[in-house]
Design a protein around this motif. Structure first.
Motif, PDB file in Angstrom:
ATOM      1  N   LEU A   1      -6.632   3.608   5.714  1.00 54.26           N
ATOM      2  CA  LEU A   1      -5.300   3.659   6.307  1.00 54.26           C
ATOM      3  C   LEU A   1      -4.567   4.952   5.977  1.00 54.26           C
ATOM      4  O   LEU A   1      -3.690   5.373   6.730  1.00 54.26           O
ATOM      5  CB  LEU A   1      -4.470   2.452   5.829  1.00 54.26           C
ATOM      6  CG  LEU A   1      -5.088   1.081   6.114  1.00 54.26           C
ATOM      7  CD1 LEU A   1      -4.185  -0.034   5.596  1.00 54.26           C
ATOM      8  CD2 LEU A   1      -5.360   0.891   7.605  1.00 54.26           C
ATOM      9  N   THR A   2      -4.896   5.578   4.838  1.00 54.68           N
ATOM     10  CA  THR A   2      -4.312   6.877   4.471  1.00 54.68           C
ATOM     11  C   THR A   2      -5.432   7.806   4.006  1.00 54.68           C
ATOM     12  O   THR A   2      -5.447   8.263   2.853  1.00 54.68           O
ATOM     13  CB  THR A   2      -3.259   6.715   3.356  1.00 54.68           C
ATOM     14  OG1 THR A   2      -3.859   6.039   2.236  1.00 54.68           O
ATOM     15  CG2 THR A   2      -2.059   5.932   3.834  1.00 54.68           C
TER      16      THR A   2
ATOM     17  N   GLY B   1      -6.695   2.524   1.053  1.00 53.40           N
ATOM     18  CA  GLY B   1      -6.335   3.928   0.943  1.00 53.40           C
ATOM     19  C   GLY B   1      -7.296   4.823   1.700  1.00 53.40           C
ATOM     20  O   GLY B   1      -6.894   5.793   2.343  1.00 53.40           O
TER      21      GLY B   1
ATOM     22  N   SER C   1       0.723   4.727  -2.285  1.00 49.73           N
ATOM     23  CA  SER C   1       0.726   6.077  -1.696  1.00 49.73           C
ATOM     24  C   SER C   1       1.941   6.877  -2.152  1.00 49.73           C
ATOM     25  O   SER C   1       1.842   8.085  -2.421  1.00 49.73           O
ATOM     26  CB  SER C   1       0.721   5.982  -0.166  1.00 49.73           C
ATOM     27  OG  SER C   1      -0.387   5.246   0.301  1.00 49.73           O
ATOM     28  N   ASP C   2       3.101   6.216  -2.257  1.00 50.82           N
ATOM     29  CA  ASP C   2       4.323   6.917  -2.648  1.00 50.82           C
ATOM     30  C   ASP C   2       4.261   7.382  -4.101  1.00 50.82           C
ATOM     31  O   ASP C   2       4.909   8.377  -4.470  1.00 50.82           O
ATOM     32  CB  ASP C   2       5.542   6.019  -2.432  1.00 50.82           C
ATOM     33  CG  ASP C   2       5.810   5.754  -0.952  1.00 50.82           C
ATOM     34  OD1 ASP C   2       5.249   6.487  -0.113  1.00 50.82           O
ATOM     35  OD2 ASP C   2       6.552   4.801  -0.643  1.00 50.82           O
TER      36      ASP C   2
ATOM     37  N   GLN D   1       0.824  -1.204   0.000  1.00 54.57           N
ATOM     38  CA  GLN D   1       0.000   0.000   0.000  1.00 54.57           C
ATOM     39  C   GLN D   1       0.865   1.264   0.000  1.00 54.57           C
ATOM     40  O   GLN D   1       0.510   2.270  -0.626  1.00 54.57           O
ATOM     41  CB  GLN D   1      -0.935  -0.001   1.207  1.00 54.57           C
ATOM     42  CG  GLN D   1      -2.058   1.025   1.128  1.00 54.57           C
ATOM     43  CD  GLN D   1      -3.091   0.677   0.073  1.00 54.57           C
ATOM     44  OE1 GLN D   1      -3.270  -0.489  -0.256  1.00 54.57           O
ATOM     45  NE2 GLN D   1      -3.769   1.681  -0.454  1.00 54.57           N
ATOM     46  N   HIS D   2       2.010   1.192   0.675  1.00 53.62           N
ATOM     47  CA  HIS D   2       2.918   2.334   0.679  1.00 53.62           C
ATOM     48  C   HIS D   2       3.375   2.662  -0.744  1.00 53.62           C
ATOM     49  O   HIS D   2       3.535   3.837  -1.097  1.00 53.62           O
ATOM     50  CB  HIS D   2       4.148   2.056   1.547  1.00 53.62           C
ATOM     51  CG  HIS D   2       3.842   1.837   2.998  1.00 53.62           C
ATOM     52  ND1 HIS D   2       2.729   2.358   3.611  1.00 53.62           N
ATOM     53  CD2 HIS D   2       4.527   1.147   3.964  1.00 53.62           C
ATOM     54  CE1 HIS D   2       2.723   2.004   4.894  1.00 53.62           C
ATOM     55  NE2 HIS D   2       3.808   1.276   5.124  1.00 53.62           N
TER      56      HIS D   2
ATOM     57  N   GLU E   1      -6.116  10.813   4.363  1.00 50.03           N
ATOM     58  CA  GLU E   1      -5.786  12.180   3.983  1.00 50.03           C
ATOM     59  C   GLU E   1      -5.418  12.319   2.507  1.00 50.03           C
ATOM     60  O   GLU E   1      -5.399  13.433   1.966  1.00 50.03           O
ATOM     61  CB  GLU E   1      -4.622  12.686   4.843  1.00 50.03           C
ATOM     62  CG  GLU E   1      -3.264  12.056   4.557  1.00 50.03           C
ATOM     63  CD  GLU E   1      -3.076  10.655   5.126  1.00 50.03           C
ATOM     64  OE1 GLU E   1      -2.017  10.064   4.884  1.00 50.03           O
ATOM     65  OE2 GLU E   1      -3.993  10.168   5.830  1.00 50.03           O
ATOM     66  N   LEU E   2      -5.160  11.192   1.820  1.00 50.49           N
ATOM     67  CA  LEU E   2      -4.668  11.257   0.443  1.00 50.49           C
ATOM     68  C   LEU E   2      -5.763  11.450  -0.593  1.00 50.49           C
ATOM     69  O   LEU E   2      -5.503  12.005  -1.668  1.00 50.49           O
ATOM     70  CB  LEU E   2      -3.896   9.971   0.098  1.00 50.49           C
ATOM     71  CG  LEU E   2      -2.499   9.796   0.689  1.00 50.49           C
ATOM     72  CD1 LEU E   2      -1.884   8.504   0.170  1.00 50.49           C
ATOM     73  CD2 LEU E   2      -1.611  10.973   0.347  1.00 50.49           C
TER      74      LEU E   2
END
Length: 661
Positions: free
Chosen positions: A527-528, A524, A492-493, A488-489, A530-531
């Motif tokens: 877990l993230t 996404g 996101s990256d 998942q990173h 804000e993206l």
């Protein structure tokens, strides 16, 4: 070789709509099925067969005479999908169909593939045995083709012969007229796989006996000689009462022989044990040579075969773009010319006749959504047969770029960036599109999903995150146990990198995925959070443990070992799995979510979306749920109506929550 002359062919009236349009193609245009697929030419070079039809129910096999003297249509029936068609003689086809039926003692529905031998005029057909594997067309005998079949040898009662029962591999000449008319040509020894030479005779064989790999040959003699052996390493993965076993070594099999029979080709990870490369074995010197073709990025393992001699003539693989290398100089010369003629696209030499007078060419990606051509080598004229998606003109193809970036831990990654036509590549509205699988990957050829989104004004990025297939064994294993974490990173990256480059607007970023990509979309969102400004989760896994329960009860639970290896031991590490299950983090969601799921999904059941919808309702989070009635999991099984519903929902939701202007 003379330069190819590109012309227009009037054989088929399938090219309407190919002119450039001022407006972007419609949803119906992107949802349309392929206008022409699985194109093959008869051995005598006189007829072409292909699959066409505007809907799954209307898909047919079309056979036409190249000289324009006639054509006919072979109907498949409404309850099955035509997957592939090819020739087994000048007058007979093999057609592969897929339909859904109840299988096994557990009586669960599954996709079942069947092969029918069909008269080219459509007058008769019969089903080929599920135990038969087509070895090759027999150019010397138009009434038969070659098949491998298991042969049971019963030696009970004879101590001299072994007093046992064994299953050996037999080569048969199969009549094109009916199933049981087979002539036995050769029966092998127990446990061996056999390779045919250019005369279609068994000249090499191999087997694994316990942990020993053996390669035998009749290259220089009529008798079998052991020419190579090695001790293989065994890798076991155990999960509860099940286990998977992998054998690794320099050589664990062989793809085929060259036209002389001197060389045998195989794919190997070599001593490093990572990416596959192409090697060959010299039966004269009895030495391994290679790697003869390798890549610093991707696995090289898809060998190309000349059906006329059943010999290996080249290898094809996908890095960022497709690569092809032919060992045969005639094919390599032709490939080089075609690559120059279509420099932005992937070009495949897909089929040819016995004399190689006429050759079928397929071009896709880059500047075209797909087109089939016919090359007449006597005149060196390359003529258009048909465009695969005639209502998506070349002018509507959004450019696809390769973008390399690094994960936060320094791992080198890349993906496909599709940019909307006519817009500066700066601060663009954005959709990131992680693929399914997750042990799968994206490609550089035509992709209707990314092209549709780009046509609506969005930049689209498809990251090849760790765990993706085709980039080496180490890269796959880097994804094991990394759902919702390093995998998942990497997604996101990619967002962060493209934002830092100024290509995309981070405040106008959405995520859309299907299957594992649907899970990544929900991960996404949870877990993230804000993206993403909005989230579209197609056929998503929302509760991993519930998904594993479904998998354990599906078709005897054969997939549970794979999932345990990829996800991790979800029984012992239950807390870790729950920590990356989106359904347990609904409270973190900030963005509106759309769940899309087919009600006839046999891979990820629709209950996964229903569970997420129930959890979001309970938490008071905004969402909508689009059920595609009778929709399957796999895109190749989707009907036109399924695709229209999907694209319509995508467009509407994105316009509402992330308008491109």
């Amino acid at each position: 070789m003379r330069d190819l002359i590109v012309g227009a062919m009037a054989l088929l009236c399938l090219n309407a709509g190919a002119e450039a349009q001022e407006q972007a193609p419609s949803i119906d245009d992107y949802a349309a099925l392929s206008n022409m697929s699985s194109v093959s030419i008869s051995p005598d070079g006189e007829r072409i067969a292909f699959i066409s039809g505007e809907s799954r129910e209307e898909r047919v096999v079309v056979v036409f005479n190249i000289d324009g003297s006639g054509s006919n249509v072979i109907d498949a029936g409404d309850d099955q999908v035509i997957v592939e068609v090819g020739w087994v003689s000048n007058d007979h086809l093999v057609a592969t169909y897929s339909d859904r039926r109840s299988v096994g003692a557990i009586n669960q529905r599954a996709d079942v593939f069947r092969r029918l031998i069909v008269d080219a005029d459509g007058s008769d057909s019969w089903e080929l045995s599920i135990y038969a594997s087509i070895a090759n067309i027999n150019p010397a005998d138009d009434d038969h083709f070659l098949v491998w079949m298991p042969v049971v040898s019963d030696r009970r009662g004879s101590r001299a012969l072994g007093n046992d029962v064994s299953a050996e591999l037999g080569l048969f000449g199969q009549s094109v007229d009916r199933e049981r008319s087979r002539d036995r040509i050769f029966v092998g020894a127990d446990g061996f796989n056999y390779l045919l030479n250019a005369d279609l005779e068994p000249r090499a064989r191999y087997r694994r006996d316990d942990a020993e790999f053996e390669l035998w040959s009749r290259y220089n003699s009529d008798g079998w000689e052991l020419v190579y052996s090695e001790r293989l390493e065994r890798e076991d993965f155990r999960f509860r009462v099940r286990q998977s076993v992998r054998w690794t070594g320099i050589m664990t099999g062989m793809a085929g022989l060259d036209a002389t029979g001197r060389y045998g080709y195989f794919a190997s990870r070599g001593e490093a044990g990572d990416r596959l490369a192409a090697y060959r074995f010299d039966f004269e010197t009895r030495q391994i040579e290679g790697p003869i073709v390798s890549s610093d990025l991707a696995d090289v393992s898809s060998f190309l075969r000349d059906w006329r001699t059943n010999s290996i003539i080249g290898v094809r693989w996908d890095e960022e773009r497709e690569k092809t290398v032919y060992f045969d100089p005639v094919f390599q010369g032709l490939q080089s010319q075609l690559d120059e003629l279509f420099p932005r696209s992937n070009v495949n030499i897909t089929d040819w006749d016995l004399e190689m007078r006429r050759v079928v060419i397929y071009v896709s990606g880059g500047s075209t959504p797909g087109a089939y051509y016919l090359l007449d080598r006597s005149s060196n004229a390359l003529s258009l047969l048909a465009r695969e998606y005639p209502n998506v003109p070349d002018a509507a193809m959004a450019p696809v770029e390769i973008v390399h970036y690094q994960g936060r831990d320094g791992v080198d990654l890349f993906g496909y960036l599709t940019l909307p036509i006519g817009r500066e590549a700066h601060d663009l509205p954005f959709v990131i599109l992680p693929h399914g699988g997750p042990q799968a990957r994206d490609y550089s050829d035509y992709d209707s999903w990314r092209q549709f989104l780009a046509s609506r004004g969005y930049a689209v990025f498809q990251p090849q995150f760790r765990g993706s297939d085709g980039f080496g064994n180490d890269f796959v294993e880097m994804g094991h146990g990394q759902w919702g974490q390093a995998m998942q990173h990497d997604v996101s990256d990619a967002v962060a990198y493209l934002a830092d480059q100024g290509t995309i607007d981070p405040d106008r970023t959405c995520i859309f995925g299907w299957s594992y990509g649907g899970y990544a979309a929900l991960a996404g969102a949870t877990l993230t959070p804000e993206l993403y400004r909005c989230v579209i989760a197609g056929a998503p896994v929302s509760d991993i443990l519930q998904m594993m329960e479904y998998s354990e009860g599906r078709l005897g639970g054969g997939a549970e070992v794979y999932w345990a290896e990829y996800i991790g031991n979800y029984i012992q590490n239950r807390d870790e799995v729950e920590a990356v299950s989106p359904i347990n983090h609904v409270d973190a969601i900030r963005a509106p979510i759309m769940l899309i799921h087919g009600t006839d999904d046999l891979i990820v059941p629709v209950e996964q979306a229903e569970l997420m919808a129930e959890a979001m309702s309970a938490a008071g989070k905004p969402y909508e749920f689009v059920r595609i009635e009778d929709g399957p999991h796999q895109s190749y099984r989707m009907t036109v109506q399924n695709r229209v519903e999907l694209f319509t929902a995508l467009e509407r939701f994105l316009l509402e929550h992330n308008p491109p202007d």
